[in-house]
Design a protein around this motif. Sequence first.
Motif, PDB file in Angstrom:
ATOM      1  N   ARG A 193      28.965 -50.159   9.811  1.00 19.56           N
ATOM      2  CA  ARG A 193      27.897 -50.709   9.265  1.00 19.56           C
ATOM      3  C   ARG A 193      27.710 -49.860   8.039  1.00 19.56           C
ATOM      4  O   ARG A 193      27.186 -50.665   7.055  1.00 19.56           O
ATOM      5  CB  ARG A 193      26.797 -49.873  10.340  1.00 19.56           C
ATOM      6  CG  ARG A 193      25.402 -50.514   9.848  1.00 19.56           C
ATOM      7  CD  ARG A 193      24.027 -49.906  10.437  1.00 19.56           C
ATOM      8  NE  ARG A 193      23.743 -48.660  10.060  1.00 19.56           N
ATOM      9  CZ  ARG A 193      23.845 -47.750  11.039  1.00 19.56           C
ATOM     10  NH1 ARG A 193      24.286 -47.779  12.266  1.00 19.56           N
ATOM     11  NH2 ARG A 193      23.663 -46.329  10.836  1.00 19.56           N
ATOM     12  N   GLN A 244      20.175 -48.508   6.000  1.00 19.04           N
ATOM     13  CA  GLN A 244      21.443 -48.702   6.820  1.00 19.04           C
ATOM     14  C   GLN A 244      22.420 -47.620   6.612  1.00 19.04           C
ATOM     15  O   GLN A 244      23.193 -47.452   7.752  1.00 19.04           O
ATOM     16  CB  GLN A 244      22.004 -49.991   6.287  1.00 19.04           C
ATOM     17  CG  GLN A 244      21.302 -51.184   6.687  1.00 19.04           C
ATOM     18  CD  GLN A 244      21.369 -51.529   8.301  1.00 19.04           C
ATOM     19  OE1 GLN A 244      22.242 -51.450   8.663  1.00 19.04           O
ATOM     20  NE2 GLN A 244      20.268 -52.005   8.696  1.00 19.04           N
ATOM     21  N   SER A 248      28.941 -45.573  13.506  1.00 14.01           N
ATOM     22  CA  SER A 248      28.246 -46.128  12.596  1.00 14.01           C
ATOM     23  C   SER A 248      29.145 -46.741  11.229  1.00 14.01           C
ATOM     24  O   SER A 248      28.499 -47.123  10.289  1.00 14.01           O
ATOM     25  CB  SER A 248      26.976 -45.508  12.241  1.00 14.01           C
ATOM     26  OG  SER A 248      26.284 -45.165  13.329  1.00 14.01           O
TER      27      SER A 248
END
Length: 622
Positions: free
Chosen positions: A353, A296, A350
Motif C-alpha cells: 500500500r 495511506q 502495509s
Amino acid sequence: MSTYYEKTIVDNGQKLSVLRSRNKLFIVSEILTFVLFIAAVILFANGTEQNLMGIFAILMIAVYLGIRRLDSKTDKEIHRLEDVLSVCKKEMNFLQGKFNEFDDGERYVDPKHPFTLDLDIFGKNSLYQRVCRAVTTGGADALADAFRLANGFHDERLAAIKTLSEDTELQTEFKRWGQRGVADTNAVRKAFAKMQNISLPWWAKSKVVRIVSWIYMVVFLCLLVACIVMQQHLLTMVWWCIINFFVIYIICNKSMKSMTDAVGGLIKQLGLYVQLVKIIENHEVDEPVLNGLKNQVKGASESLQKLDDILQKLESRGNILGLFIFDMLFLWDFRILSSFANWQKQYSNSFDRWIDTVSEYDMLMSMATFAYNERGLTTDAEVFDSDRVVYEAKGLFHPFLGKKAVRNDFSIVDRNFYIITGANMAGKSTFLRSLGINYILAMNGMPVFADKFTVGRFNLFTSMRTTDDLTHGISYFNAELLRLKQILDSISNPSTSSIDTTHDLNNSQGNSISILSKEGCGGSLGEYPTLIILDEILKGTNSEDKLSGSRMFLEYVSKKNVTGVIATHDLKLSAMADEQPDRFHNFCFEIALGTDVTYSYKITPGVARNQNATFLLKKLLK
C-alpha cells in the motif's frame, strides 16, 4: 517560471563551490589521521613509549571519527545541492523546448490503443515526455495508465495538482531524489518481501542476549578507558579489541550476507522510498486527494526510518577501517542484526500500500510540474458526468505549439458529426489532436490549453495514424479496416475497458490472416457515449471507393450513440451536411493563394475552396 529555476541554480552553485573546497580539506585530514593512527600502533607494538602511543592512537581514532562524521554530512549536502541543480537545469531546458533528458515512454506505445498513438501520447517529443518527472518506475507506470485512461476518469485530481504546482520547493525536493537513477518499484517491492523472510539466528532475536551484549560492551569500554588512564594492561586490551572484531565478524557474517543479498544492491533505492514517504507524510496540506494519500502512508515513516537506519549501517560496512573499529569497540554487526530482528517483529503488511501510494504521489508531482511550467498558457477545465457528448472550447490549441499557437473556438454537440476540409498543412490534423489531447488532460485533472474548456466524460476513439504491417502480411488498406472494426467493436461493447477481438481479413494474396489486438488497452468506460476522431477514412483505396466507403461508415455510426469529427480532403463528403443538416456540419481550414500560400490555421464554417498541392508542385517544377 524560469526565475525560480535561475535563482536556485545561482544560489546553489555558490554553496556547492564552498562545500567542495571544504570536502577536499576533510579528505586530507582523514588520510593524515589514519596515517598517524597506523604510526602510533606500530610504535606501540615495538614498545616505544607505549603509554603515550596508546593514548595518541585513541586520540587519532576519535579525531578520525569526528572528521568522518563532518565529511559524511558535507557529502550529503553536496549531493543534495547537485541534485537540486540537476532538477532546475533540466526544467530550464524544458522551457527552452529541449525534452531529451526526460523519459519518452516509448515502452508504452501501443498501436492498438484507442487513441494514444494518434495523439502522440507516448514516444519521442510526446505528451508523456513533456510531463514525466517520475522518480520511481511505479510513478512512471501510473502516469502512463492515467494517460491511457486505464483506471477511469480522475478530474478530481485538479485541486491536488494545482496545490502541488504552487509549491516549487516541494516539487524540487521530491524530484531531486530521482536524479541519480529512478527507483525500480517492482524490485523494491520484492526486496521488502525478501527482507521480511530472512531467517536470523536465535541470539539476534533474543532480548536477553541483547541486554547481555549491552552490559558486555559497557564493561569492556569502561575497562578500556581505565587501562588507558592507568596506563596498564594496554597490550591486553589491544588483543581483546582484536578478538572482539573477529568473534563478531565470524558469527554475524553469514546473516549479514543474507541481508545484503536480499537487498540486492537496492539499498539506495530503498532509502529513496524512505525519503519519499517522509515527504508525503510531512506535507501539511488541506486538500482531499493529497490528505488521502498522506493517510495511506500513516505509520510508514517510523517503520521505514528504522529500516533506513539499518540499511545505512549495512552500507557503511564497506568502510573497512570503520568496520574494524566499530566491531571491536561496539559489536557493530551484532547491533545491526539485533535492530533488524526487532524491525522484522514490528513489520506490518502495509508495504504494498505504501509503495502504491508513493507511485500515485509521484505521478501527481509530474503533473504538477507540467502545470507549473505551462502556467500562463493553460486554464482549468470544467468536467462533469453526462449521458451526452459535451465539448465546448474557447481559444483551444495544441500543447506542443506553445505561445506561437493559433487558438480556435469549437463546440461539439452530441450525436452530431463535423466534416473538416482543408488543404495540406492547413492545420486539420493538428486541430484533431488538439481536441483529443486536451480531453485527456482534462480527464486527469490537469490544466488544458484553452481559454475556456467545458467537457463531459465520454469514450474516445481515434483513427489518424494507421500503418501497414508487412510482418503479418497486412496491407495499409487492411490495417485501416482493422482500425475501423476496432471502433465498431468499441461502440458495440461500451461496458468493456479493453479491445480484444480477432479479425479475419484477406491480404493482397487472398490468404486469410488473423490479428489479435492487445488486451487492456483501455478507452471504453461504462455506458458513456463515444466520440470518434478520424483523419481521412480509407486513405488506402481509390477516390470513388473511398467516398462510398466513408459515407457508408458515417451513416452506420450516426445511428449509434456516437459523435464524430472527421477530417478529409474529399470535398464531396461534405455533401452529407446538405442531405442531413441537423446531424452533419461542414467546417474548414481555408488558405489564401497569391504569390505564395498563406495559412490562417483558423477553423471556420463551410467547405474549403482552395487546395495547395498543385500550386506548390508548380513552384517546385519551375
